[in-house]
Design a protein around this motif. Structure first.
Motif, short mmCIF file in Angstrom:
data_model
loop_
_atom_site.label_atom_id
_atom_site.label_comp_id
_atom_site.label_asym_id
_atom_site.label_seq_id
_atom_site.Cartn_x
_atom_site.Cartn_y
_atom_site.Cartn_z
N LYS A 1 44.40 27.96 38.36
CA LYS A 1 43.28 28.89 38.36
C LYS A 1 43.70 30.37 38.41
O LYS A 1 43.31 31.11 39.32
N PRO A 2 44.52 30.84 37.44
CA PRO A 2 44.79 32.28 37.39
C PRO A 2 43.53 33.06 37.00
O PRO A 2 43.43 34.25 37.28
N PHE A 3 42.59 32.38 36.34
CA PHE A 3 41.28 32.97 36.03
C PHE A 3 40.30 31.83 35.78
O PHE A 3 40.69 30.68 35.58
N GLU A 4 39.01 32.17 35.82
CA GLU A 4 37.94 31.20 35.57
C GLU A 4 36.92 31.83 34.65
O GLU A 4 36.96 33.04 34.39
N THR A 5 36.00 31.02 34.17
CA THR A 5 34.94 31.52 33.31
C THR A 5 34.14 32.61 34.04
O THR A 5 33.73 32.44 35.17
N GLY A 6 33.95 33.74 33.35
CA GLY A 6 33.22 34.86 33.94
C GLY A 6 34.11 35.93 34.52
O GLY A 6 33.63 37.03 34.85
N ASP A 7 35.42 35.68 34.64
CA ASP A 7 36.35 36.69 35.18
C ASP A 7 36.66 37.75 34.14
O ASP A 7 36.76 37.46 32.94
N PHE A 8 36.84 38.98 34.61
CA PHE A 8 37.31 40.07 33.74
C PHE A 8 38.82 40.15 33.89
O PHE A 8 39.34 40.36 34.99
N ILE A 9 39.53 39.98 32.77
CA ILE A 9 41.00 39.95 32.82
C ILE A 9 41.57 40.92 31.80
O ILE A 9 40.91 41.29 30.82
N LYS B 1 52.07 35.12 29.63
CA LYS B 1 51.93 36.57 29.79
C LYS B 1 51.46 36.92 31.20
O LYS B 1 50.95 36.08 31.93
N HIS B 2 51.64 38.19 31.54
CA HIS B 2 51.12 38.70 32.81
C HIS B 2 49.62 38.91 32.67
O HIS B 2 49.15 39.55 31.72
N ILE B 3 48.85 38.35 33.60
CA ILE B 3 47.40 38.43 33.56
C ILE B 3 46.91 39.24 34.76
O ILE B 3 47.25 38.93 35.90
N HIS B 4 46.13 40.26 34.49
CA HIS B 4 45.50 41.05 35.55
C HIS B 4 44.06 40.56 35.69
O HIS B 4 43.25 40.72 34.77
N ASN B 5 43.75 39.96 36.83
CA ASN B 5 42.42 39.41 37.08
C ASN B 5 41.70 40.31 38.09
O ASN B 5 42.18 40.50 39.21
N TYR B 6 40.52 40.81 37.69
CA TYR B 6 39.80 41.75 38.55
C TYR B 6 38.70 41.08 39.37
O TYR B 6 37.94 41.77 40.04
N ARG B 7 38.62 39.75 39.33
CA ARG B 7 37.55 39.06 40.07
C ARG B 7 37.74 39.23 41.58
O ARG B 7 36.78 39.40 42.31
N HIS B 8 38.99 39.15 42.05
CA HIS B 8 39.26 39.26 43.48
C HIS B 8 39.54 40.69 43.93
O HIS B 8 39.99 40.91 45.05
N LEU B 9 39.27 41.64 43.04
CA LEU B 9 39.50 43.04 43.38
C LEU B 9 38.44 43.49 44.37
O LEU B 9 37.25 43.52 44.07
N LYS B 10 38.86 43.85 45.58
CA LYS B 10 37.94 44.34 46.61
C LYS B 10 37.84 45.86 46.58
O LYS B 10 36.76 46.43 46.75
N LYS B 11 38.98 46.51 46.41
CA LYS B 11 39.03 47.97 46.33
C LYS B 11 39.86 48.36 45.12
O LYS B 11 40.98 47.87 44.94
N ARG B 12 39.31 49.24 44.31
CA ARG B 12 40.06 49.77 43.18
C ARG B 12 40.64 51.13 43.59
O ARG B 12 39.89 52.07 43.86
#
Length: 340
Positions: free
Chosen positions: A186-194, A231-242
């Motif tokens: 689960k590096p990402f799921e449906t609905g995640d912004f990557i 590839k390296h994946i940046h997943n913003y779903r768990h981003l609490k603070k930008r």
């Protein structure tokens, strides 16, 4: 020819066995239903439904086999009866066990959904298909082996054919295994912004061979699962603070007392904007063309639009406040001194 007493005895034995089997089934199901009414789980209901799926041919073929043993039928007739009985018994055993496993699989997936985890329908369908293929494949092997066929040679042939198919479908199989890697890790799921390399978007569907991503420009990006997992994946779903780092420069002509007020002014601006909080603000450097300030702030939301709205408000209020205090932003200039 069979004696009359032998035939009558065989019929009586077969009938008694048939009645006994049906009675045992009824008693067992009644007992299980009584127990199930006292329990909170539905596992016992699944067992009852599985037993009910064992059809009447099973209860008929067993008494017929017993009667055939008593009548001492010829080898050919007995072999046909035994083969038919084997096929019927294996069929209903696999049929009931398959039903039980598929229902347990659905129950497990519903449990994951109740825990807030997303379950792709592609996974459900694939696992169901895999369970059916595995069970019925084993059933065919058991039947063929008991009928006297050389199963070892058959399995060897299937192994060679499978190897050839595997080589031909190597890329497809790599994507399928990558799909399972994505599903379980689960590096990402449906609905995640990557973000993957230069591409960014929202995951719309994770399939067995490829993943579909809706980019910021609106088009659908289709990437193979093997390419994604490499590839390296940046997943913003768990981003609490930008965390945002922003630099701006003011001119050297700005008085020192005005320069001292810049951090306080900027801090008040940040505090007045929703969804962001101040990290720090410092006069970072005395650069060649400007006095450089560095502002660090945090966006308390993982939505990109919220971040851009906050950045826009910050820029506009900086322009407004600096104009009020007559603080000029620096921009590239060139001064030429002419000597006579």
């Amino acid at each position: 020819m069979f004696g009359q007493s032998t035939v009558v005895s065989a019929v009586i034995s077969a009938t008694a066995l048939l009645v006994g089997l049906l009675a045992i089934k009824k008693i067992a199901i009644g007992r299980l239903q009584h127990i199930s009414r006292k329990t909170q789980t539905d596992l016992d209901d699944l067992v009852i439904d599985s037993i009910n799926r064992i059809g009447w041919p099973v209860y008929v073929v067993v008494p017929i086999l017993v009667a055939a043993q008593q009548l001492r039928l010829s080898g050919t007739i007995r072999s046909v009866l035994e083969a038919s009985a084997l096929i019927i018994l294996v069929f209903y055993a696999v049929y009931a066990f398959q039903y039980l496993l598929v229902r347990l699989l659905h129950r497990l997936l519903r449990f994951h959904q109740s825990q807030g985890q997303q379950v792709d329908q592609t996974v459900t369908g694939f696992l169901e298909l895999a369970v059916r293929i595995l069970l019925w494949g084993l059933a065919v092997i058991v039947v063929l082996q008991n009928l006297g066929f050389n199963v070892t040679a058959l399995l060897g042939g299937l192994g060679i054919a499978g190897l050839a198919v595997g080589i031909a479908l190597q890329n497809v199989l790599v994507d399928v295994f990558s799909f399972f890697s994505i599903y379980f890790d689960k590096p990402f799921e449906t609905g995640d912004f990557i973000v993957i390399g230069d591409e960014a978007g929202t995951v719309e569907r994770v399939g067995l061979k490829s993943t579909r991503i809706r980019t910021l420009q609106g088009q659908e990006l289709v990437m193979s699962n093997a390419e994604l997992t490499s590839k390296h994946i940046h997943n913003y779903r768990h981003l609490k603070k930008r965390r945002v780092v922003m630099e701006f420069g003011v001119t050297y002509q700005t008085p020192v007392n005005q320069l001292k007020k810049v951090p306080e002014t900027v801090a008040k601006i940040v505090e007045g904007i929703d969804h962001i909080e101040l990290g720090r603000i410092h006069l970072k450097a005395l650069a060649d063309a400007n006095l450089t300030y560095e502002l660090v702030y945090f966006v308390l939301n993982n939505e990109y639009d919220v971040y851009m709205d906050a950045q826009q408000q910050l820029n506009l209020r900086l322009l407004e406040k600096f104009a009020q205090h007559k603080i000029e932003f620096a921009y590239p200039t060139q001064t030429i001194h002419l000597e006579k």
